[in-house]
Design a protein around this motif. Structure first.
Motif, PDB file in Angstrom:
ATOM      1  N   VAL A  42     -28.303 -37.809  57.698  1.00 57.29           N
ATOM      2  CA  VAL A  42     -28.076 -36.811  56.662  1.00 57.29           C
ATOM      3  C   VAL A  42     -29.415 -36.287  56.179  1.00 57.29           C
ATOM      4  CG1 VAL A  42     -27.128 -36.387  54.379  1.00 57.29           C
ATOM      5  CG2 VAL A  42     -25.957 -37.917  55.945  1.00 57.29           C
ATOM      6  N   LEU A  43     -29.537 -34.980  56.262  1.00 54.37           N
ATOM      7  CA  LEU A  43     -30.795 -34.384  55.851  1.00 54.37           C
ATOM      8  C   LEU A  43     -30.854 -34.305  54.337  1.00 54.37           C
ATOM      9  CD1 LEU A  43     -30.856 -31.519  58.453  1.00 54.37           C
ATOM     10  CD2 LEU A  43     -32.156 -33.608  58.516  1.00 54.37           C
ATOM     11  N   SER A  44     -32.033 -34.507  53.847  1.00 54.51           N
ATOM     12  CA  SER A  44     -32.184 -34.422  52.404  1.00 54.51           C
ATOM     13  C   SER A  44     -32.113 -32.962  51.978  1.00 54.51           C
ATOM     14  CB  SER A  44     -33.506 -35.040  51.979  1.00 54.51           C
ATOM     15  OG  SER A  44     -34.550 -34.486  52.728  1.00 54.51           O
ATOM     16  N   VAL A  45     -31.775 -32.790  50.740  1.00 57.41           N
ATOM     17  CA  VAL A  45     -31.601 -31.439  50.211  1.00 57.41           C
ATOM     18  C   VAL A  45     -32.947 -30.743  50.116  1.00 57.41           C
ATOM     19  CG1 VAL A  45     -30.951 -30.168  48.138  1.00 57.41           C
ATOM     20  CG2 VAL A  45     -29.509 -32.020  48.967  1.00 57.41           C
ATOM     21  N   CYS A  46     -32.950 -29.505  50.516  1.00 58.85           N
ATOM     22  CA  CYS A  46     -34.167 -28.714  50.373  1.00 58.85           C
ATOM     23  C   CYS A  46     -34.372 -28.408  48.892  1.00 58.85           C
ATOM     24  CB  CYS A  46     -34.033 -27.424  51.174  1.00 58.85           C
ATOM     25  SG  CYS A  46     -35.402 -26.284  50.926  1.00 58.85           S
ATOM     26  N   ALA A  47     -35.581 -28.623  48.430  1.00 58.39           N
ATOM     27  CA  ALA A  47     -35.845 -28.441  47.009  1.00 58.39           C
ATOM     28  C   ALA A  47     -35.789 -26.972  46.604  1.00 58.39           C
ATOM     29  CB  ALA A  47     -37.218 -29.017  46.660  1.00 58.39           C
ATOM     30  N   VAL A  48     -35.862 -26.085  47.564  1.00 58.79           N
ATOM     31  CA  VAL A  48     -35.860 -24.658  47.233  1.00 58.79           C
ATOM     32  C   VAL A  48     -34.464 -24.065  47.362  1.00 58.79           C
ATOM     33  CG1 VAL A  48     -36.768 -22.404  47.865  1.00 58.79           C
ATOM     34  CG2 VAL A  48     -38.270 -24.400  47.873  1.00 58.79           C
ATOM     35  N   CYS A  49     -33.896 -24.155  48.545  1.00 56.88           N
ATOM     36  CA  CYS A  49     -32.605 -23.492  48.757  1.00 56.88           C
ATOM     37  C   CYS A  49     -31.434 -24.459  48.570  1.00 56.88           C
ATOM     38  CB  CYS A  49     -32.558 -22.851  50.133  1.00 56.88           C
ATOM     39  SG  CYS A  49     -32.495 -24.013  51.503  1.00 56.88           S
ATOM     40  N   LEU A  50     -31.736 -25.725  48.373  1.00 58.36           N
ATOM     41  CA  LEU A  50     -30.724 -26.751  48.120  1.00 58.36           C
ATOM     42  C   LEU A  50     -29.793 -26.980  49.303  1.00 58.36           C
ATOM     43  CD1 LEU A  50     -29.709 -25.941  44.435  1.00 58.36           C
ATOM     44  CD2 LEU A  50     -31.442 -27.523  45.254  1.00 58.36           C
ATOM     45  N   GLY A  51     -30.190 -26.465  50.437  1.00 59.05           N
ATOM     46  CA  GLY A  51     -29.355 -26.652  51.609  1.00 59.05           C
ATOM     47  C   GLY A  51     -29.777 -27.881  52.400  1.00 59.05           C
ATOM     48  N   ARG A  52     -28.869 -28.325  53.254  1.00 58.64           N
ATOM     49  CA  ARG A  52     -29.173 -29.474  54.091  1.00 58.64           C
ATOM     50  C   ARG A  52     -29.329 -29.069  55.546  1.00 58.64           C
ATOM     51  NH1 ARG A  52     -28.129 -34.523  51.636  1.00 58.64           N
ATOM     52  NH2 ARG A  52     -27.092 -34.333  49.645  1.00 58.64           N
ATOM     53  N   GLU A  53     -29.291 -27.785  55.811  1.00 58.51           N
ATOM     54  CA  GLU A  53     -29.497 -27.349  57.180  1.00 58.51           C
ATOM     55  C   GLU A  53     -30.921 -27.684  57.592  1.00 58.51           C
ATOM     56  OE1 GLU A  53     -27.071 -26.072  58.967  1.00 58.51           O
ATOM     57  OE2 GLU A  53     -25.771 -26.319  57.233  1.00 58.51           O
ATOM     58  N   ARG A  54     -31.065 -27.933  58.878  1.00 62.00           N
ATOM     59  CA  ARG A  54     -32.388 -28.291  59.364  1.00 62.00           C
ATOM     60  C   ARG A  54     -33.291 -27.065  59.332  1.00 62.00           C
ATOM     61  NH1 ARG A  54     -33.947 -32.541  62.202  1.00 62.00           N
ATOM     62  NH2 ARG A  54     -31.825 -33.193  62.534  1.00 62.00           N
ATOM     63  N   HIS A  55     -34.276 -27.097  58.527  1.00 61.43           N
ATOM     64  CA  HIS A  55     -35.253 -26.024  58.491  1.00 61.43           C
ATOM     65  C   HIS A  55     -36.546 -26.558  57.893  1.00 61.43           C
ATOM     66  CE1 HIS A  55     -33.523 -25.999  54.471  1.00 61.43           C
ATOM     67  NE2 HIS A  55     -34.507 -25.238  54.026  1.00 61.43           N
ATOM     68  N   MET A  56     -37.534 -25.726  57.879  1.00 69.41           N
ATOM     69  CA  MET A  56     -38.825 -26.171  57.364  1.00 69.41           C
ATOM     70  C   MET A  56     -38.756 -26.231  55.849  1.00 69.41           C
ATOM     71  SD  MET A  56     -40.857 -26.845  59.836  1.00 69.41           S
ATOM     72  CE  MET A  56     -42.512 -26.686  59.184  1.00 69.41           C
ATOM     73  N   THR A  57     -38.241 -27.314  55.343  1.00 69.86           N
ATOM     74  CA  THR A  57     -38.052 -27.407  53.901  1.00 69.86           C
ATOM     75  C   THR A  57     -39.382 -27.420  53.150  1.00 69.86           C
ATOM     76  OG1 THR A  57     -37.958 -29.797  54.089  1.00 69.86           O
ATOM     77  CG2 THR A  57     -35.874 -28.628  54.104  1.00 69.86           C
ATOM     78  N   SER A  58     -40.416 -27.888  53.825  1.00 71.81           N
ATOM     79  CA  SER A  58     -41.712 -27.938  53.137  1.00 71.81           C
ATOM     80  C   SER A  58     -42.330 -26.555  53.013  1.00 71.81           C
ATOM     81  CB  SER A  58     -42.672 -28.860  53.890  1.00 71.81           C
ATOM     82  OG  SER A  58     -42.856 -28.395  55.207  1.00 71.81           O
ATOM     83  N   GLU A  59     -41.719 -25.590  53.695  1.00 71.99           N
ATOM     84  CA  GLU A  59     -42.237 -24.227  53.595  1.00 71.99           C
ATOM     85  C   GLU A  59     -41.136 -23.245  53.230  1.00 71.99           C
ATOM     86  OE1 GLU A  59     -44.101 -23.344  57.284  1.00 71.99           O
ATOM     87  OE2 GLU A  59     -45.365 -25.116  57.219  1.00 71.99           O
ATOM     88  N   CYS A  60     -40.053 -23.778  52.708  1.00 69.55           N
ATOM     89  CA  CYS A  60     -38.915 -22.919  52.429  1.00 69.55           C
ATOM     90  C   CYS A  60     -39.214 -22.012  51.229  1.00 69.55           C
ATOM     91  CB  CYS A  60     -37.682 -23.765  52.145  1.00 69.55           C
ATOM     92  SG  CYS A  60     -36.183 -22.791  51.923  1.00 69.55           S
TER      93      CYS A  60
END
Ligand SMILES: [Zn+2]
Ligand SMILES: [Zn+2]
Ligand SMILES: [Zn+2]
Length: 137
Positions: A42-60
């Motif tokens: 389970v991917l952690s929630v992106c702090a920006v878009c709050l989504g769990r889809e796989r993406h560059m969360t550190s640059e979202c």
């Protein structure tokens, strides 16, 4: 066993013995190998878009949340997490489920909705984790 090709056997050209028959046993293909699709962690929630889809969360730098329901409050700046309104640094660790207990200048507020009571990983706006076989009965 006499099917060894005799080099002197020029007359006998009719032998069509093919060692590798194209007719393979098809029953083997029917056996369904238990299609085990390993469930991704389970991917952690992106702090920006709050989504769990796989993406560059550190640059979202998404302008809206994963479900396009809200405008994002924060964005990524130089891999840091800042508020869009006044570029204040927001604690990225706070957004994780483990939360953050440090005392520092980073804001301990939800990067998703701005609340100080929780982080993005438990924000009601965040994408819910896919239910993976709840263990409890
Ligand atoms: Zn994101
Ligand atoms: Zn912190
Ligand atoms: Zn929140």
């Amino acid at each position: 066993m006499r099917d060894t090709a005799d080099p002197s056997d020029l007359q006998n050209k009719r032998h069509r013995f093919r060692p590798s028959s194209p007719f393979k046993d098809r029953s083997a293909t029917l056996s369904t190998s238990a299609a085990s699709s390993p469930t991704p962690p389970v991917l952690s929630v992106c702090a920006v878009c709050l989504g769990r889809e796989r993406h560059m969360t550190s640059e979202c730098t998404a302008a809206v949340t994963w479900d396009k329901q809200f405008e994002t409050l924060c964005t990524r700046l130089n891999r840091g997490l800042v508020t869009r309104s006044n570029n204040q640094s927001v604690c990225a660790k706070w957004q994780r489920e483990a939360s953050c207990k440090d005392k520092h200048t980073f804001l301990h507020m939800c990067s998703g909705c701005g609340a100080a009571t929780h982080g993005a990983s438990v924000c009601p706006r965040a994408q819910k984790a896919p239910s993976v076989n709840p263990v409890q009965a």
